[in-house]
Design a protein around this motif. Sequence first.
Motif, PDB file in Angstrom:
ATOM      1  N   ILE A 623      -7.483   4.331   5.280  1.00 19.66           N
ATOM      2  CA  ILE A 623      -7.765   3.034   5.896  1.00 19.66           C
ATOM      3  C   ILE A 623      -9.262   2.769   5.780  1.00 19.66           C
ATOM      4  O   ILE A 623     -10.087   3.604   6.171  1.00 19.66           O
ATOM      5  N   TYR A 624      -9.604   1.599   5.230  1.00 20.59           N
ATOM      6  CA  TYR A 624     -11.001   1.234   5.031  1.00 20.59           C
ATOM      7  C   TYR A 624     -11.525   0.440   6.229  1.00 20.59           C
ATOM      8  O   TYR A 624     -10.757  -0.066   7.062  1.00 20.59           O
ATOM      9  N   ASP A 626     -12.721  -2.382   6.340  1.00 23.48           N
ATOM     10  CA  ASP A 626     -12.331  -3.793   6.345  1.00 23.48           C
ATOM     11  C   ASP A 626     -10.864  -4.004   6.719  1.00 23.48           C
ATOM     12  O   ASP A 626     -10.358  -5.121   6.678  1.00 23.48           O
ATOM     13  N   GLU A 628      -8.187  -2.768   5.161  1.00 23.03           N
ATOM     14  CA  GLU A 628      -7.254  -2.542   4.054  1.00 23.03           C
ATOM     15  C   GLU A 628      -6.777  -1.085   4.052  1.00 23.03           C
ATOM     16  O   GLU A 628      -7.505  -0.171   4.448  1.00 23.03           O
ATOM     17  N   THR A 629      -5.534  -0.913   3.563  1.00 22.95           N
ATOM     18  CA  THR A 629      -4.938   0.429   3.497  1.00 22.95           C
ATOM     19  C   THR A 629      -4.602   0.776   2.054  1.00 22.95           C
ATOM     20  O   THR A 629      -4.092  -0.067   1.302  1.00 22.95           O
ATOM     21  N   GLU A 630      -4.857   2.007   1.692  1.00 23.28           N
ATOM     22  CA  GLU A 630      -4.516   2.495   0.350  1.00 23.28           C
ATOM     23  C   GLU A 630      -3.698   3.778   0.481  1.00 23.28           C
ATOM     24  O   GLU A 630      -4.010   4.631   1.319  1.00 23.28           O
ATOM     25  N   HIS A 652     -14.978   4.400  -5.089  1.00 19.58           N
ATOM     26  CA  HIS A 652     -14.592   3.272  -4.235  1.00 19.58           C
ATOM     27  C   HIS A 652     -15.805   2.384  -3.992  1.00 19.58           C
ATOM     28  O   HIS A 652     -16.957   2.756  -4.264  1.00 19.58           O
ATOM     29  N   ARG A 654     -15.770   0.585  -0.886  1.00 19.93           N
ATOM     30  CA  ARG A 654     -15.652   0.255   0.528  1.00 19.93           C
ATOM     31  C   ARG A 654     -15.824   1.508   1.379  1.00 19.93           C
ATOM     32  O   ARG A 654     -15.547   2.616   0.938  1.00 19.93           O
TER      33      ARG A 654
END
Length: 678
Positions: A623-624, A626, A628-630, A652, A654
């Motif tokens: 989880i970043y 901002d 967003e999830t990867e 990356h 972020r």
Amino acid sequence: MSQSNHHIVLFEFLTRISKIIVFHPGFLFITYFIKMHILKKVDIGETKMKYHLIVLLWGVLICQNFNVFSQSSELYIPRNILQACEKGTRTFDGKPGPQYWQNSADYDIRVFFDPVTLQLQGEEKIIYYNQSPDTLKQLVLYLLSDFYKKGNARDYDIDPSDESDGIILQQILLNGNQIDLSPKSDSIDRRHSSLIIALSTPLFPSDSLQLDIRWASVVNRNSHLRTGAVDSSSCFTAYFYPRVAVYDDIDGWNYFKYRGETEFYNDFGNFQLSVTVPANFKVWATGQLQNAEDVLSPAVYRRYRLAWLSDTIVHIVDSTFLHQDKKIPVDKTQTWKFKAERVSDMAFATSDHYLWDASSLLVDPENGRRVLVEAAYNKHSEDYYNTAVIARKAVDMMSRELPGIPFPYPKITIFNGLDEMEYPMMVNLLSYADHHSSIRVTIHEIFHTYAPFYCGINETRYAWMDEGITTFATTILTSALDGPENARLSFYEEYLENAGSFNDLPLFITSDYLKKPIYNIIYYTKTAAFLLVLQDLLGEKLFQEALHEFMTRWEGRHPTPYDLFYTLMYVSGQDLNWLITPWFFEFGYVDLAIREVSVEGSSDQILIERIGLCPAPVHLRIIYADGETEMVRHNAAIWKEGKKSFLFNRTHSRRIKSIEILNTTLIEADMSNNFLNF
């Protein structure tokens, strides 16, 4: 060395090599090609030994290019399994061997049963076929109702009122000759839950014998282990008849003592069952009802026939019909007749006040075959009003998707009993207050149709095969039918309490030596977790192909764990020793940890440590900042070389807020080291 001697030496070498290399089409081609040359069926001209060796090496290289390696160099193989392969009853590619055999029997059973007093009088004719290459000098019968016999050892305490004389053998005729059943008889040896009969005339290969048996017993009322009284006039009756034990190519006679924990191992046979009960009682049993028109009232019979054609639920017996049944004179009896072919056991259930729902569905479009799915239940069991619907959906999904084999029986009955136990075409199942539990356990017990019944697994030795496969399938099917949030492994909480402890044993432990809770957490939970790891490794499509192939190969036969292992490797074309060995033959558990994270500019390194011995996938959720999830996924193959750590190198743009290792196996021993906040 002469040309012919060269051929002989080479062929012998190939034969030996074939016993330690997973069979792959490339290797099989080379073996076949040279064998045909030896037999003068393929003309490749005048060759020399050097040429043969080049061809052989080429074949071995092909095998290596397909990741096919030695099985026996890593995988422990017991001597009796090796001997079976040498004799040709088993193979090293997981198929039944060219010399495979198994014995069978035909049963004609007549039972007179009083559902109120639970008194049972039985008569049966058994024709036993010796299809083995061995001459049998004795016959072993299972008397499983002797679980309740006074003085017998048990894994569980029972209500003292249920202790009995077990099965009372009144007469046994062997090929028409009476056997002496007295305590001083030299012809019999009664041991715990078995009866050994000495054969004065040996039973030769390809021969048969006939047994005619009369017996009596009392069905248990207050101890609810798999079978017995449900209420004052309902009963689920199993293990009620003497049957011939299994004689197989691995161990010979299966001298099984039924003490309550370990389940069963039976040969396949054809059964005819007649159950005589008071006329106001209904009977449900393994097999198809042969005389429905005789035992059902005209109105009930019409609904019964309709259910065989209906895609929606038919209430065969509702409260209106129950009221009519009360008018039937209690002193009258009627006989219900059932027939089942190629099944491994027989059970029946009775009640004078159960509701009866059913519908059918098309499971095999190629031949138009339909299956009747029915539920018989007490009107106070509220969850059972939906059981026939749940069961129908389960049978449909099993037939189409997992395992993708059309449901093999003509019917399945879910009977409202006091346990959770499967039989061919019958399920004895509790009523549940929780709707999700009802769905999950109904699916589980129905799936046992494929293991251990479709494939005749020896549960007395390899309980992990049927319970593990079924638990895995239950998780997948429940997720699809009731949502992933309601899918969980059987005995999951119990396993976590024991993960990594002395109780967390290797899977390859003979079933009959384990007791609860170890029996449950190993054979159900841990085996299912292994299959989740394997599915993640192979991918859903290839995994399902392998499981489907295993079940197809061993339909109506008796597979061992090695038949499963070898089939998985054969179908996948992969060496799986590195995965099988730590899970099945070594002490270990699943525990992954985020050991270290280093960030430099736009790159980072995430070090994952394998603390537990059992290889498992690493699925990271990143989880970043901002929001967003990867997801980053690596299957268990990252541990293939025995590594204890794995380094993720990433680029990356972020800032990372958190990293988590997901519990993909569902049995992670320590989740405290799976999460890292920044």
